[in-house]
Design a protein around this motif. Sequence first.
Motif, short mmCIF file in Angstrom:
data_model
loop_
_atom_site.label_atom_id
_atom_site.label_comp_id
_atom_site.label_asym_id
_atom_site.label_seq_id
_atom_site.Cartn_x
_atom_site.Cartn_y
_atom_site.Cartn_z
N VAL A 324 0.87 -1.18 0.00
CA VAL A 324 0.00 0.00 0.00
C VAL A 324 0.91 1.23 0.00
CG1 VAL A 324 -1.78 1.31 1.19
CG2 VAL A 324 -1.80 -1.20 1.29
N VAL A 325 0.72 2.08 -0.99
CA VAL A 325 1.44 3.36 -1.05
C VAL A 325 0.46 4.46 -0.64
CG1 VAL A 325 2.57 5.05 -2.56
CG2 VAL A 325 3.02 2.59 -2.85
N ALA A 326 0.85 5.29 0.30
CA ALA A 326 0.00 6.43 0.70
C ALA A 326 0.71 7.73 0.34
CB ALA A 326 -0.31 6.36 2.19
N VAL A 327 -0.09 8.75 0.10
CA VAL A 327 0.42 10.02 -0.43
C VAL A 327 0.67 10.99 0.73
CG1 VAL A 327 -0.19 12.00 -1.90
CG2 VAL A 327 -0.80 9.67 -2.59
N LEU A 328 1.80 11.65 0.72
CA LEU A 328 2.16 12.61 1.76
C LEU A 328 1.24 13.83 1.69
CD1 LEU A 328 6.01 12.44 1.27
CD2 LEU A 328 4.80 11.68 3.33
N VAL A 329 0.77 14.28 2.86
CA VAL A 329 -0.06 15.48 2.96
C VAL A 329 0.66 16.45 3.90
CG1 VAL A 329 -2.29 16.43 3.69
CG2 VAL A 329 -2.18 14.14 2.66
N ASP A 330 0.80 17.70 3.48
CA ASP A 330 1.49 18.69 4.33
C ASP A 330 0.60 19.14 5.47
OD1 ASP A 330 3.77 18.57 2.85
OD2 ASP A 330 3.09 20.12 1.44
#
Length: 330
Positions: A324-330
Amino acid sequence: MPANPIAPTVDYEADGVQHGFLRLPWSRNESAWGNLMIPITVIRNGEGPTALLTGASHGDEYEGPVALMDLARTLQPGQVSGRVIIIPFLNYPAFRAGSRLSPIDGANMNRIVPGRPDGTVSYKIADYLQQSLLPLADIVLDFHSGGKTLDFVPFAAAHALPDAAQAARCHAARDAFGAPYSVTMLEIDAVGMFDTACEEMGKVFVTTELGGAGTATARSVGIARRGLRNLLVHAGIVAGEVDRKPTQWLDMPSVDCFSFAEDEGLYEAMVDLGDPIKKGEVIARVHATTRTGQPPQDIRAKLSGVLAARHFPGLIRPGDCASVVAVLVD
Ligand code: ZN
């Protein structure tokens, strides 16, 4: 529908600490008029919100059970405003067997809610959860980890919800938990999940994935303990300050987060949990196990982010969740 046969030995309306059981009649070869005795603790002190805290919905996930057993043993009524209901081992037969699913009926506790009062053992537990426990709760924390076949970066999670105000309450509780990662989670199959039942009833709901590999570590249990206390403080049930630590927010914007194996073979991780990965890069390779000289099958990232979860055992089969790849959120 008949009434649910579970008889609690605790009184949810009584002040003080009660360590008891959910007694579920379970007639079987070994015990004709026997019962399944599911441990439960209720700690109540006057009026206030109710937290429902559950672990081992999957029986091979251990951070929740450890942290909840600690809490049940140590939390005093004088420290509580309202009520805390603790069920460390929700799928108790699965927990005792060290397996994800119940050995009695093969059921996945987190895919059968709202259950049935006239179903098998797991369905009866799920029905009691839906009909009797959930209506008591204002906030629900359901601990999960990867079990024997997955491993995760340690995160607390809430879902994207159609009701923006409810989503904001859930996300605030998730952030108060204060895991190293905080995820807005997408499910591949939300039907029958306890999560969905809680959210549809308008509850504040937080879940976790704190590790995996069929065990718990000192670090992952520490995250569970701290998060549990933080959540109770956030809910206004325990006095004090939320112990804030830096968290990395992650999003799961689409099913492209998930990769599933199409071949069986020997799993080779090309990146580790928490590592950055770019779209198109190889996350893992699957090597043939029947002959030499074959090229491995590449499993590639379909979007850029960090590796949030991976298949854990050394061998993988078609359909297994590889990553599972999750996307970075600032
Ligand atoms: Zn789980």
